[in-house]
Design an enzyme around this catalytic site. Structure first.
Site, PDB file in Angstrom:
ATOM      1  N   CYS A 114     -51.625   7.773 -35.025  1.00  0.00           N
ATOM      2  CA  CYS A 114     -51.608   7.462 -33.588  1.00  0.00           C
ATOM      3  C   CYS A 114     -52.954   7.730 -32.937  1.00  0.00           C
ATOM      4  O   CYS A 114     -53.221   7.267 -31.827  1.00  0.00           O
ATOM      5  CB  CYS A 114     -50.556   8.308 -32.885  1.00  0.00           C
ATOM      6  N   HIS A 254     -51.808   9.621 -25.432  1.00  0.00           N
ATOM      7  CA  HIS A 254     -50.979   8.874 -26.382  1.00  0.00           C
ATOM      8  C   HIS A 254     -49.534   8.897 -25.888  1.00  0.00           C
ATOM      9  O   HIS A 254     -49.012   9.939 -25.488  1.00  0.00           O
ATOM     10  CB  HIS A 254     -51.091   9.526 -27.763  1.00  0.00           C
ATOM     11  N   ASN A 284     -43.122   4.503 -28.616  1.00  0.00           N
ATOM     12  CA  ASN A 284     -44.350   5.004 -29.233  1.00  0.00           C
ATOM     13  C   ASN A 284     -44.946   3.891 -30.099  1.00  0.00           C
ATOM     14  O   ASN A 284     -44.383   3.547 -31.138  1.00  0.00           O
ATOM     15  CB  ASN A 284     -43.990   6.241 -30.070  1.00  0.00           C
TER      16      ASN A 284
HETATM   17  O1  UT7 Z   1     -46.788   9.519 -32.390  1.00  0.00           O
HETATM   18  C1  UT7 Z   1     -46.569  10.513 -33.346  1.00  0.00           C
HETATM   19  C2  UT7 Z   1     -46.267  11.728 -32.669  1.00  0.00           C
HETATM   20  N1  UT7 Z   1     -44.838  11.900 -32.595  1.00  0.00           N
HETATM   21  C3  UT7 Z   1     -44.359  12.648 -31.636  1.00  0.00           C
HETATM   22  O2  UT7 Z   1     -45.081  13.119 -30.788  1.00  0.00           O
HETATM   23  C4  UT7 Z   1     -42.895  13.001 -31.657  1.00  0.00           C
HETATM   24  C5  UT7 Z   1     -42.735  14.448 -31.326  1.00  0.00           C
HETATM   25  N2  UT7 Z   1     -41.349  14.900 -31.332  1.00  0.00           N
HETATM   26  C6  UT7 Z   1     -40.472  14.539 -30.369  1.00  0.00           C
HETATM   27  O3  UT7 Z   1     -40.837  13.795 -29.486  1.00  0.00           O
HETATM   28  C7  UT7 Z   1     -39.089  15.130 -30.381  1.00  0.00           C
HETATM   29  O4  UT7 Z   1     -39.059  16.184 -31.316  1.00  0.00           O
HETATM   30  C8  UT7 Z   1     -38.003  14.092 -30.702  1.00  0.00           C
HETATM   31  C9  UT7 Z   1     -37.843  13.127 -29.540  1.00  0.00           C
HETATM   32  C10 UT7 Z   1     -38.346  13.358 -31.963  1.00  0.00           C
HETATM   33  C11 UT7 Z   1     -36.653  14.795 -30.919  1.00  0.00           C
HETATM   34  O5  UT7 Z   1     -36.328  15.594 -29.803  1.00  0.00           O
HETATM   35  P1  UT7 Z   1     -35.809  17.087 -30.013  1.00  0.00           P
HETATM   36  O6  UT7 Z   1     -35.457  17.619 -28.688  1.00  0.00           O
HETATM   37  O7  UT7 Z   1     -36.878  17.819 -30.782  1.00  0.00           O
HETATM   38  O8  UT7 Z   1     -34.500  16.880 -30.841  1.00  0.00           O
HETATM   39  P2  UT7 Z   1     -34.130  17.469 -32.279  1.00  0.00           P
HETATM   40  O9  UT7 Z   1     -34.917  16.803 -33.342  1.00  0.00           O
HETATM   41  O10 UT7 Z   1     -34.213  18.943 -32.181  1.00  0.00           O
HETATM   42  O11 UT7 Z   1     -32.614  17.015 -32.409  1.00  0.00           O
HETATM   43  C12 UT7 Z   1     -31.626  17.540 -31.524  1.00  0.00           C
HETATM   44  C13 UT7 Z   1     -30.274  16.942 -31.904  1.00  0.00           C
HETATM   45  C14 UT7 Z   1     -29.953  17.047 -33.390  1.00  0.00           C
HETATM   46  O12 UT7 Z   1     -28.589  17.329 -33.513  1.00  0.00           O
HETATM   47  P3  UT7 Z   1     -28.108  18.812 -33.870  1.00  0.00           P
HETATM   48  O13 UT7 Z   1     -28.769  19.173 -35.156  1.00  0.00           O
HETATM   49  O14 UT7 Z   1     -28.577  19.654 -32.722  1.00  0.00           O
HETATM   50  O15 UT7 Z   1     -26.625  18.661 -33.959  1.00  0.00           O
HETATM   51  C15 UT7 Z   1     -30.208  15.654 -33.909  1.00  0.00           C
HETATM   52  O16 UT7 Z   1     -29.427  15.332 -35.029  1.00  0.00           O
HETATM   53  O17 UT7 Z   1     -30.248  15.553 -31.595  1.00  0.00           O
HETATM   54  C16 UT7 Z   1     -29.813  14.805 -32.733  1.00  0.00           C
HETATM   55  N3  UT7 Z   1     -30.455  13.498 -32.727  1.00  0.00           N
HETATM   56  C17 UT7 Z   1     -29.962  12.461 -32.050  1.00  0.00           C
HETATM   57  N4  UT7 Z   1     -28.875  12.301 -31.286  1.00  0.00           N
HETATM   58  C18 UT7 Z   1     -28.668  11.100 -30.712  1.00  0.00           C
HETATM   59  C19 UT7 Z   1     -31.599  13.151 -33.332  1.00  0.00           C
HETATM   60  N5  UT7 Z   1     -31.877  11.856 -33.056  1.00  0.00           N
HETATM   61  C20 UT7 Z   1     -30.871  11.403 -32.262  1.00  0.00           C
HETATM   62  C21 UT7 Z   1     -30.601  10.167 -31.651  1.00  0.00           C
HETATM   63  N6  UT7 Z   1     -29.498  10.074 -30.889  1.00  0.00           N
HETATM   64  N7  UT7 Z   1     -31.426   9.118 -31.780  1.00  0.00           N
END
Ligand code: UT7
Length: 356
Positions: A114, A254, A284
């Site tokens: 990115c 970004h 993204n």
């Molecule tokens: O350009 C490259 C750079 N990339 C980034 O900057 C991305 C950086 N990371 C993020 O933006 C965030 O970490 C995410 C948006 C990817 C995820 O957000 P989060 O608040 O960190 O969520 P998480 O990964 O901790 O997941 C929380 C919950 C999980 O369920 P449990 O384990 O708490 O039961 C996931 O399984 O949300 C669940 N989950 C979803 N639920 C509904 C993960 N993806 C989804 C989804 N829909 N699409």
């Protein structure tokens, strides 16, 4: 030799026609509009059609930037395409773009995740400063949707496709890069990775069955890295330039996630109205996100001649890159062969043509 600076004289972007909303995605994976918006700020993304490729999207964005700058193919001395989703691993996609644009110059691909567009812009600036090249096209493009696992809700809802491009040209009038920082923390390389194909994991049926070809991301690790790096790098680059947030007219981070941007805005006490955010409409788009946001800001008159911009990228590698970039107020030199267009700043503040 007089000191040379990079004048940004043209910009353009391209996004595929097909728009996929969060509700559309609920038909594919177990997710919801509420989850996607609250975690990322994304409402929709553009997804490539069967006739879109990274090369063709790059070409279209570059063509728009060159047209606006009044630069003909024979005026261009060098091309850099930043992408992590080239048409093929070999050849470099930049050569396909060079051919599609009818350029007669060297071309290279920068694969820096990115962060690629900022790395590429800084590289272009070095060629301009040394006098090696006078007019350079810099593209950031990504067709990431074909590298996503559409069964993996943790990644497929976050990304989109598109391309953005700028034309920079040497001038003796001070403008362009004031300061930059290019960073890498390779120890975190597995946080964003597509394992296969590559020389570490050549293609086998077993690897394809295990879906090793798709992009995987440790979202939480990247989130931590991004929130830490964005603020720290921006601060260091402003220090290098001897500037404070008050001196910056527009911050273009970004567009990975609205929460990451909001965190940096709060931590650094940045005025939100000076921070560009379009992740809601594009998702993204990786290396394309900063040039698309930059192109939109310029087209809308939100970035104006003489403005000082801060561009901040972060992503796979893990890498980051920040620059403070001054838009020119005067185009002191005309393109080698093409006639320069007059600058028109229309009543609604839209800047058309060259910054002059
Ligand atoms: O350009 C490259 C750079 N990339 C980034 O900057 C991305 C950086 N990371 C993020 O933006 C965030 O970490 C995410 C948006 C990817 C995820 O957000 P989060 O608040 O960190 O969520 P998480 O990964 O901790 O997941 C929380 C919950 C999980 O369920 P449990 O384990 O708490 O039961 C996931 O399984 O949300 C669940 N989950 C979803 N639920 C509904 C993960 N993806 C989804 C989804 N829909 N699409």
């Amino acid at each position: 030799m007089p000191r040379l600076y990079s004048n940004l004289i043209g910009w353009g972007h391209y996004a595929p026609e097909n728009i996929v909303t969060n509700d559309d995605l609920t038909k594919i994976v177990d997710t919801s509009d509420e989850w996607i918006q609250s975690r990322s700020g994304i409402k929709q993304r553009h997804i490539a059609g069967e006739n879109d490729f990274t090369s063709t999207m790059s070409t279209e964005a570059a063509r728009r930037a060159m047209k606006q700058a009044g630069v003909e193919p024979e005026d261009v001395d060098f091309l850099i395409v930043a992408t992590s989703s080239p048409d093929y691993i070999t050849p470099p996609v930049s050569s396909q773009v060079q051919d599609q644009l009818g350029l007669k110059c060297g071309a290279m691909t920068a694969m820096v995740g990115c962060t690629g567009f900022v790395y590429a812009l800084v590289t272009a600036d070095q060629f301009i400063q040394t006098g090696a090249y006078r007019t350079i096209v810099v593209v950031g493009a990504e067709l990431i949707s074909r590298n996503l696992d559409w069964e993996d809700r943790t990644t497929c809802v976050l990304f989109g496709d598109g391309a953005g491009a700028v034309v920079v040209q040497a001038t003796e009038t001070p403008c362009g890069l004031r300061a930059f920082e290019l960073g890498s923390e390779g120890a975190g390389y597995e946080a964003i990775i597509a394992y296969c194909p590559g020389t570490a994991e050549p293609v086998t049926h077993e690897r394809i069955d295990a879906r090793r070809q798709y992009l995987r991301m440790n979202g939480r690790a990247v989130f931590k890295f991004a929130t830490r790096t964005m603020g720290e790098s921006l601060q260091r680059v402003m220090d290098k330039a001897g500037m404070t947030p008050d001196d910056i007219d527009l911050f273009i981070p970004h567009q990975a996630n609205a929460r990451i941007i909001e965190y940096a805005v709060k931590k650094m006490n940045l005025p939100p109205e000076k921070v560009v955010m379009n992740v809601d409409r594009y998702g993204n788009t990786s290396a394309a996100s900063i040039p698309i946001a930059l192109s939109e800001a310029l087209s809308e008159g939100r970035a104006k001649p003489g403005d000082t911009l801060a561009l901040i990228g972060f992503g796979a590698g893990l890498t980051w890159a920040s620059t403070i970039f001054d838009l020119g107020t005067t185009l002191t030199e005309t393109p080698k062969r093409a006639e320069p267009k007059a600058t028109v700043i229309s009543g609604d503040g839209v800047v058309e043509g060259l910054i002059a």
